[in-house]
Design a protein around this motif. Structure first.
Motif, PDB file in Angstrom:
ATOM      1  N   ALA A   1       0.828  -1.215   0.000  1.00 55.10           N
ATOM      2  CA  ALA A   1       0.000   0.000   0.000  1.00 55.10           C
ATOM      3  C   ALA A   1       0.856   1.257   0.000  1.00 55.10           C
ATOM      4  CB  ALA A   1      -0.923  -0.017   1.221  1.00 55.10           C
ATOM      5  N   GLU A   2       1.940   1.221   0.759  1.00 54.79           N
ATOM      6  CA  GLU A   2       2.828   2.381   0.853  1.00 54.79           C
ATOM      7  C   GLU A   2       3.508   2.660  -0.493  1.00 54.79           C
ATOM      8  OE1 GLU A   2       7.036   2.846   2.942  1.00 54.79           O
ATOM      9  OE2 GLU A   2       5.438   2.705   4.431  1.00 54.79           O
ATOM     10  N   THR A   3       3.978   1.603  -1.163  1.00 54.60           N
ATOM     11  CA  THR A   3       4.668   1.771  -2.448  1.00 54.60           C
ATOM     12  C   THR A   3       3.709   2.278  -3.520  1.00 54.60           C
ATOM     13  OG1 THR A   3       6.196  -0.026  -1.896  1.00 54.60           O
ATOM     14  CG2 THR A   3       6.044   0.601  -4.212  1.00 54.60           C
ATOM     15  N   LEU A   4       2.470   1.788  -3.488  1.00 55.42           N
ATOM     16  CA  LEU A   4       1.514   2.094  -4.553  1.00 55.42           C
ATOM     17  C   LEU A   4       0.600   3.273  -4.226  1.00 55.42           C
ATOM     18  CD1 LEU A   4       0.485  -1.539  -5.588  1.00 55.42           C
ATOM     19  CD2 LEU A   4       2.322  -0.100  -6.506  1.00 55.42           C
ATOM     20  N   LYS A   5       0.852   3.907  -3.091  1.00 55.96           N
ATOM     21  CA  LYS A   5      -0.037   4.973  -2.598  1.00 55.96           C
ATOM     22  C   LYS A   5      -0.288   6.063  -3.631  1.00 55.96           C
ATOM     23  CE  LYS A   5       1.748   7.602   0.493  1.00 55.96           C
ATOM     24  NZ  LYS A   5       2.337   8.097   1.761  1.00 55.96           N
TER      25      LYS A   5
ATOM     26  N   VAL B   1       7.296  -3.377  -6.219  1.00 56.56           N
ATOM     27  CA  VAL B   1       7.230  -3.207  -4.762  1.00 56.56           C
ATOM     28  C   VAL B   1       8.480  -3.839  -4.157  1.00 56.56           C
ATOM     29  CG1 VAL B   1       5.936  -3.721  -2.661  1.00 56.56           C
ATOM     30  CG2 VAL B   1       4.709  -3.281  -4.821  1.00 56.56           C
ATOM     31  N   PRO B   2       9.269  -3.093  -3.378  1.00 56.78           N
ATOM     32  CA  PRO B   2      10.464  -3.689  -2.768  1.00 56.78           C
ATOM     33  C   PRO B   2      10.091  -4.828  -1.810  1.00 56.78           C
ATOM     34  CG  PRO B   2      10.465  -1.287  -2.535  1.00 56.78           C
ATOM     35  CD  PRO B   2       9.104  -1.678  -3.008  1.00 56.78           C
ATOM     36  N   CYS B   3      11.030  -5.730  -1.572  1.00 62.41           N
ATOM     37  CA  CYS B   3      10.825  -6.751  -0.550  1.00 62.41           C
ATOM     38  C   CYS B   3      10.775  -6.075   0.822  1.00 62.41           C
ATOM     39  CB  CYS B   3      11.948  -7.779  -0.594  1.00 62.41           C
ATOM     40  SG  CYS B   3      11.913  -8.813  -2.077  1.00 62.41           S
ATOM     41  N   LEU B   4      10.437  -6.841   1.842  1.00 63.42           N
ATOM     42  CA  LEU B   4      10.312  -6.268   3.187  1.00 63.42           C
ATOM     43  C   LEU B   4      11.663  -5.795   3.718  1.00 63.42           C
ATOM     44  CD1 LEU B   4       7.723  -8.721   4.779  1.00 63.42           C
ATOM     45  CD2 LEU B   4       7.324  -6.435   3.852  1.00 63.42           C
ATOM     46  N   ASN B   5      12.737  -6.451   3.297  1.00 65.98           N
ATOM     47  CA  ASN B   5      14.103  -6.037   3.645  1.00 65.98           C
ATOM     48  C   ASN B   5      14.260  -5.758   5.141  1.00 65.98           C
ATOM     49  OD1 ASN B   5      14.970  -6.334   0.955  1.00 65.98           O
ATOM     50  ND2 ASN B   5      14.197  -4.309   0.402  1.00 65.98           N
ATOM     51  N   ASP B   6      14.698  -4.528   5.492  1.00 66.24           N
ATOM     52  CA  ASP B   6      14.844  -4.187   6.913  1.00 66.24           C
ATOM     53  C   ASP B   6      13.815  -3.129   7.314  1.00 66.24           C
ATOM     54  OD1 ASP B   6      16.019  -2.246   5.340  1.00 66.24           O
ATOM     55  OD2 ASP B   6      17.621  -1.790   6.769  1.00 66.24           O
ATOM     56  N   ARG B   7      12.667  -3.185   6.683  1.00 64.35           N
ATOM     57  CA  ARG B   7      11.551  -2.284   6.988  1.00 64.35           C
ATOM     58  C   ARG B   7      11.238  -2.344   8.497  1.00 64.35           C
ATOM     59  NH1 ARG B   7       7.011  -0.256   4.235  1.00 64.35           N
ATOM     60  NH2 ARG B   7       5.061  -0.382   5.397  1.00 64.35           N
ATOM     61  N   GLU B   8      11.014  -1.201   9.109  1.00 69.13           N
ATOM     62  CA  GLU B   8      10.853  -1.131  10.574  1.00 69.13           C
ATOM     63  C   GLU B   8       9.729  -2.022  11.090  1.00 69.13           C
ATOM     64  OE1 GLU B   8      12.798   0.158  12.956  1.00 69.13           O
ATOM     65  OE2 GLU B   8      14.154   0.572  11.299  1.00 69.13           O
ATOM     66  N   GLU B   9       8.594  -1.996  10.405  1.00 66.55           N
ATOM     67  CA  GLU B   9       7.462  -2.816  10.851  1.00 66.55           C
ATOM     68  C   GLU B   9       7.833  -4.304  10.831  1.00 66.55           C
ATOM     69  OE1 GLU B   9       2.702  -3.547   9.845  1.00 66.55           O
ATOM     70  OE2 GLU B   9       3.956  -2.400   8.448  1.00 66.55           O
ATOM     71  N   TRP B  10       8.591  -4.705   9.827  1.00 67.96           N
ATOM     72  CA  TRP B  10       9.021  -6.100   9.686  1.00 67.96           C
ATOM     73  C   TRP B  10      10.007  -6.469  10.791  1.00 67.96           C
ATOM     74  CZ3 TRP B  10       7.831 -10.611   8.430  1.00 67.96           C
ATOM     75  CH2 TRP B  10       8.699 -11.569   7.922  1.00 67.96           C
TER      76      TRP B  10
END
Length: 344
Positions: free
Chosen positions: A173-177, A316-325
């Motif tokens: 959702a964030e990437t496609l906002k 859409v990037p992978c989750l990587n080191d996203r804070e929520e993840w």
């Protein structure tokens, strides 16, 4: 008992030099759970053909996506490990199934810190022979030979865990906002169809006929195809996607045997030929961006789409080191460390 965690990802060549790529491909493709044919046939195929033809081309692909700090997959995995380490109360080690740091090195690192109770954490949302299973089998072999006093607990496939679905959904959702798109393609790493049948613990359920993945079965616990479609269904539900605005495909096939369909490259091509101008794509089989996402999808996939008339191609990037993840994984680990069951 002293507890610790071993995060395990796929791995990467040490550099983009064809020699390093050849070494990595040799370890990867000689794994009997990746190319599951008799040893003599696998040796003939891998050492006789693939390793004499593919390393140079693969090295060129790695050169396109390589970062100054090194392999994107390794760098992103290290960032994830570091952030989790800051959020948790137990030692966190990192290993790769192929290449370095090896699983043996990761277990040794934990052993040297006095850890004897290890949470094995394959960084794959969906279970597959060639990913999760090969990690668990090798880890157990190493435990018996080198670390007999260690005990393992394994994180099961988390493809349908509400925390994962929410985090993946929020990332999309964030990437496609602020993007306009006509269709969202969920592209998963492909596997040969026979892998699905081999993983069927009922020996009868998985027919890959379009309906078996939708009918309840204990086989789904180890069915990669079902888990991919279920991840997609749950994320679509979370995001409120309308029917026919999203679909599933499978990428990265190798050889001539039937692999899971539809194929991503052909799907992208078909969409463009049908007049689609704006396509978005997400790769939920990976939690870290790597060759398959950065080169195969973000470069080759976009090129295919543009060649057949497509205009906007959003990855859409992978989750990587996203804070929520990071917070989700850290909480799961702390719940294990303090003996609280992780609930879906």
């Amino acid at each position: 008992m002293s507890k610790g965690v071993l995060l395990v990802n796929l791995g990467s060549p040490d550099s983009t030099d064809p020699k390093d790529v050849k070494k990595y491909l040799g370890e990867f493709l000689m794994d009997e759970r990746v190319i599951d044919v008799p040893y003599w046939a696998r040796t003939l195929l891998v050492k006789g053909i693939i390793l004499n033809t593919r390393p140079k081309k693969s090295a060129e692909a790695y050169q396109k996506i390589w970062w100054e700090e090194g392999s994107p997959l390794i760098v992103l995995s290290e960032r994830l490990q570091s952030k989790i380490d800051d959020h948790t109360s137990v030692p966190i080690a990192l290993a790769m199934r192929y290449g370095t740091p090896s699983i043996k090195q990761g277990l040794q690192e934990l052993h040297d810190q006095g850890v004897d109770e290890v949470l094995l954490f394959p960084l794959y949302p969906q279970f597959a022979m060639a990913t999760t299973e090969t990690i668990l089998v090798l880890a157990e072999e190493l435990r018996k030979e080198h670390f007999p006093d260690m005990n393992f607990t394994t994180v099961p496939a988390f493809y349908n865990h509400s925390d994962y679905i929410r985090t993946l959904g929020n990332s999309i959702a964030e990437t496609l906002k602020d993007k306009e798109y006509e269709h969202l393609l969920f592209s998963y790493h492909g596997v040969p169809e026979r892998h699905i049948r081999k993983s069927d613990i009922t020996n009868s359920h998985c027919k890959i006929d379009g309906s078996c993945c939708q009918s309840a079965s204990t086989a789904h616990q180890f069915c990669y195809r079902h888990q991919c479609f279920e991840t997609t269904r749950l994320v679509a539900e979370y995001l409120g996607l309308k029917p026919n605005t999203y679909s599933v495909s499978f990428q990265s096939r190798l050889g001539f045997d039937p692999w899971l369909k539809p194929y991503t490259d052909r799907t992208i091509e078909r969409f463009g030929k049908q007049g689609m101008k704006k396509l978005a794509i997400v790769t939920p089989a990976f939690v870290s961006d790597c060759l398959e996402t950065l080169e195969e999808i973000a470069m080759e996939g976009e090129e295919i789409f543009h060649e057949v008339g497509g205009k906007e191609f959003t990855v859409v990037p992978c989750l990587n080191d996203r804070e929520e993840w990071v917070k989700v994984l850290s909480r799961w680990i702390d719940e294990w460390a303090h003996q609280k069951p992780v609930e879906a």
